[in-house]
Design a protein around this motif. Sequence first.
Motif, mmCIF file in Angstrom:
data_model
loop_
_atom_site.group_PDB
_atom_site.id
_atom_site.type_symbol
_atom_site.label_atom_id
_atom_site.label_comp_id
_atom_site.label_asym_id
_atom_site.label_seq_id
_atom_site.Cartn_x
_atom_site.Cartn_y
_atom_site.Cartn_z
ATOM 1 N N ASP A 76 -9.682 -2.905 -14.553
ATOM 2 C CA ASP A 76 -10.251 -3.990 -15.368
ATOM 3 C C ASP A 76 -9.182 -4.977 -15.816
ATOM 4 O OD1 ASP A 76 -12.890 -3.276 -15.148
ATOM 5 O OD2 ASP A 76 -12.858 -1.950 -16.897
ATOM 6 N N ARG A 77 -7.932 -4.527 -15.873
ATOM 7 C CA ARG A 77 -6.843 -5.422 -16.316
ATOM 8 C C ARG A 77 -6.155 -6.119 -15.156
ATOM 9 N NH1 ARG A 77 -5.210 -1.148 -19.650
ATOM 10 N NH2 ARG A 77 -3.151 -0.882 -18.717
ATOM 11 N N HIS A 78 -6.339 -5.610 -13.916
ATOM 12 C CA HIS A 78 -5.587 -6.167 -12.787
ATOM 13 C C HIS A 78 -6.518 -6.454 -11.609
ATOM 14 C CE1 HIS A 78 -1.767 -5.376 -14.766
ATOM 15 N NE2 HIS A 78 -2.308 -4.246 -15.161
ATOM 16 N N ALA A 79 -6.789 -7.750 -11.405
ATOM 17 C CA ALA A 79 -7.738 -8.147 -10.350
ATOM 18 C C ALA A 79 -7.156 -7.932 -8.958
ATOM 19 C CB ALA A 79 -8.118 -9.612 -10.539
ATOM 20 N N ASN A 80 -5.846 -7.633 -8.876
ATOM 21 C CA ASN A 80 -5.215 -7.432 -7.558
ATOM 22 C C ASN A 80 -5.083 -5.949 -7.194
ATOM 23 O OD1 ASN A 80 -3.326 -7.166 -9.656
ATOM 24 N ND2 ASN A 80 -1.583 -7.695 -8.363
ATOM 25 N N LEU A 81 -5.681 -5.064 -7.995
ATOM 26 C CA LEU A 81 -5.561 -3.618 -7.726
ATOM 27 C C LEU A 81 -6.810 -3.084 -7.023
ATOM 28 C CD1 LEU A 81 -4.420 -0.713 -8.118
ATOM 29 C CD2 LEU A 81 -5.449 -0.730 -10.400
ATOM 30 N N LEU A 82 -6.587 -2.313 -5.977
ATOM 31 C CA LEU A 82 -7.675 -1.600 -5.315
ATOM 32 C C LEU A 82 -7.239 -0.142 -5.192
ATOM 33 C CD1 LEU A 82 -10.435 -2.351 -4.147
ATOM 34 C CD2 LEU A 82 -9.334 -2.749 -1.960
ATOM 35 N N VAL A 83 -8.083 0.768 -5.654
ATOM 36 C CA VAL A 83 -7.765 2.200 -5.602
ATOM 37 C C VAL A 83 -8.700 2.842 -4.586
ATOM 38 C CG1 VAL A 83 -7.708 4.349 -6.930
ATOM 39 C CG2 VAL A 83 -7.095 2.189 -8.044
ATOM 40 N N THR A 84 -8.157 3.605 -3.634
ATOM 41 C CA THR A 84 -9.025 4.324 -2.696
ATOM 42 C C THR A 84 -8.951 5.823 -2.975
ATOM 43 O OG1 THR A 84 -7.308 4.564 -1.013
ATOM 44 C CG2 THR A 84 -8.687 2.609 -0.877
ATOM 45 N N GLN A 85 -10.037 6.492 -2.708
ATOM 46 C CA GLN A 85 -10.098 7.957 -2.837
ATOM 47 C C GLN A 85 -10.943 8.529 -1.706
ATOM 48 O OE1 GLN A 85 -11.303 9.333 -6.699
ATOM 49 N NE2 GLN A 85 -9.500 8.478 -7.712
ATOM 50 N N THR A 86 -10.850 9.842 -1.559
ATOM 51 C CA THR A 86 -11.620 10.521 -0.523
ATOM 52 C C THR A 86 -12.324 11.745 -1.108
ATOM 53 O OG1 THR A 86 -11.482 11.736 1.564
ATOM 54 C CG2 THR A 86 -9.551 11.852 0.157
ATOM 55 N N VAL A 121 -3.615 1.471 -4.008
ATOM 56 C CA VAL A 121 -3.121 2.810 -4.329
ATOM 57 C C VAL A 121 -4.083 3.798 -3.674
ATOM 58 C CG1 VAL A 121 -2.451 4.389 -6.164
ATOM 59 C CG2 VAL A 121 -2.217 1.920 -6.519
ATOM 60 N N ASP A 122 -3.569 4.507 -2.679
ATOM 61 C CA ASP A 122 -4.382 5.446 -1.896
ATOM 62 C C ASP A 122 -4.302 6.809 -2.593
ATOM 63 O OD1 ASP A 122 -5.225 7.350 -0.057
ATOM 64 O OD2 ASP A 122 -4.151 6.468 1.645
ATOM 65 N N GLU A 123 -5.363 7.137 -3.327
ATOM 66 C CA GLU A 123 -5.346 8.344 -4.167
ATOM 67 C C GLU A 123 -6.037 9.528 -3.489
ATOM 68 O OE1 GLU A 123 -6.841 7.336 -8.051
ATOM 69 O OE2 GLU A 123 -4.976 6.314 -8.600
ATOM 70 N N ALA A 124 -5.753 9.741 -2.208
ATOM 71 C CA ALA A 124 -6.390 10.848 -1.496
ATOM 72 C C ALA A 124 -6.149 12.189 -2.210
ATOM 73 C CB ALA A 124 -5.873 10.910 -0.058
ATOM 74 N N TYR A 125 -4.975 12.323 -2.871
ATOM 75 C CA TYR A 125 -4.600 13.633 -3.445
ATOM 76 C C TYR A 125 -4.463 13.618 -4.964
ATOM 77 C CZ TYR A 125 -3.592 14.313 1.468
ATOM 78 O OH TYR A 125 -3.716 14.388 2.831
ATOM 79 N N VAL A 126 -4.944 12.559 -5.609
ATOM 80 C CA VAL A 126 -4.614 12.360 -7.029
ATOM 81 C C VAL A 126 -5.147 13.464 -7.934
ATOM 82 C CG1 VAL A 126 -6.617 10.965 -7.720
ATOM 83 C CG2 VAL A 126 -4.366 10.517 -8.743
ATOM 84 N N ASP A 127 -6.252 14.106 -7.527
ATOM 85 C CA ASP A 127 -6.895 15.079 -8.422
ATOM 86 C C ASP A 127 -6.111 16.381 -8.561
ATOM 87 O OD1 ASP A 127 -9.121 13.399 -8.898
ATOM 88 O OD2 ASP A 127 -9.960 13.981 -6.958
ATOM 89 N N PHE A 128 -5.045 16.533 -7.771
ATOM 90 C CA PHE A 128 -4.270 17.780 -7.837
ATOM 91 C C PHE A 128 -3.024 17.630 -8.718
ATOM 92 C CE2 PHE A 128 -6.454 17.885 -3.672
ATOM 93 C CZ PHE A 128 -7.227 19.026 -3.866
ATOM 94 N N ILE A 134 0.847 -1.201 0.000
ATOM 95 C CA ILE A 134 0.000 0.000 0.000
ATOM 96 C C ILE A 134 0.879 1.246 0.000
ATOM 97 C CG2 ILE A 134 -0.256 0.019 2.549
ATOM 98 C CD1 ILE A 134 -3.118 1.173 2.032
ATOM 99 N N PHE A 135 0.458 2.240 -0.754
ATOM 100 C CA PHE A 135 1.137 3.545 -0.729
ATOM 101 C C PHE A 135 0.154 4.587 -1.267
ATOM 102 C CE2 PHE A 135 2.051 1.360 -4.647
ATOM 103 C CZ PHE A 135 1.738 2.295 -5.616
ATOM 104 N N PRO A 136 0.306 5.835 -0.823
ATOM 105 C CA PRO A 136 -0.506 6.894 -1.417
ATOM 106 C C PRO A 136 0.150 7.365 -2.721
ATOM 107 C CG PRO A 136 0.200 7.446 0.833
ATOM 108 C CD PRO A 136 1.062 6.335 0.343
#
Length: 351
Positions: free
Chosen positions: A197-207, A180-187, A149-151
């Motif tokens: 859809d290509r990677h069943a082991n990926l989880l993306v979080t957002q706030t 992938v912790d995307e708390a700040y990705v929109d900036f 896990i990493f942001p």
Amino acid sequence: MSKFWSPFVKNLVPYVPGEQPKMSRLVKLNTNENPYGPSPRAITAMQAELNDSLRLYPDPNGERLKQAIADYYGVQSNQVFVGNGSDEVLAHIFHGLFQHGRPLLFPDVTYSFYPVYCGLYGIPFETVALDEEFRIRIEDYARPNGGIIFPNPNAPTGCLLPLESIERLLEDNPDSVVVVDEAYVDFGGETAISLVDRHANLLVTQTLSKSRSLAGLRVGLAVGHPELIEALERIKNSFNSYPLDRMAIAGAAAAFEDRAYFEQTCRQVIASRGQLVGELQQLGFEVLPSAANFIFARHPERDAEGLAAGLREQGVIVRHFKQERIRQFLRITVGTPEQNQALIDVLTTLC
Ligand SMILES: Cc1ncc(COP(=O)(O)O)c(C=O)c1O
């Protein structure tokens, strides 16, 4: 400490949130909130919920919100999980997807809630050092693990890992969940949701606490393969079936629907960040490249803790961390142009 505490509670080391001071007239640049208010459409949608229907429970699945998020990202609603802030979403992820006996991996300098969840759920972990420029090197994650896990961008550094590197990490770790912790990705980043859809082991979080300016509402989300989402639903429905109230579901959905407001306020923050970086550099600060709504900076000749205290005396609050590797840095939230100017004015007297 009380005799009624269980040994488990005695051993917990809780997270310490950034200060939420009671005094008004402070320039508050310490917890990465958005200086612009939430979308007016979100406020209207929440106000419309303040009626007799509050006697009824909300939709336990928050379907309306899941659909708004699914539409926004072009995914299916069964690929979306929603919770009471991304901290709660992360807690369910640690509980449901990282308890495997092998160590969870995350950077040595990162969001300080990760080791707290490891303590809460008994998850072994190893930290992986960022390189000398405070960047994540994915080669260093090539070791046995029970998850990663990493942001992105990382917090508190603000540094961004490109999507190609994330894709390589996913390919190199097919048997681990990579979050992938995307708390700040929109900036300034690009979301990894395009890879789910290509990677069943990926989880993306957002706030919704940062780019959508709804920290006070407490809404977070995860997007990934339906089987990963099902694990989170199982935990949620064993803990609290109604994590989002009626106002939160309506307000968060409207915030996703109001693209124009969201894009405009993100652009304003990004423009102010560029200006603030330039001004800090003129004062002699070294600034890490930031793709977030905060800046991580150090002054070669001034002690960071002293600067934070000096700023505080003048009514400007920034965040200082005591962790050895970063104790000479300040993490400064990008504010309005006026707030940023107030910060620079005080720093000019201190540097
Ligand atoms: C990297 C990171 N992830 C998650 C969160 C939690 O956000 P929230 O619980 O407000 O959704 C934060 C909050 O500052 C953060 O910095």
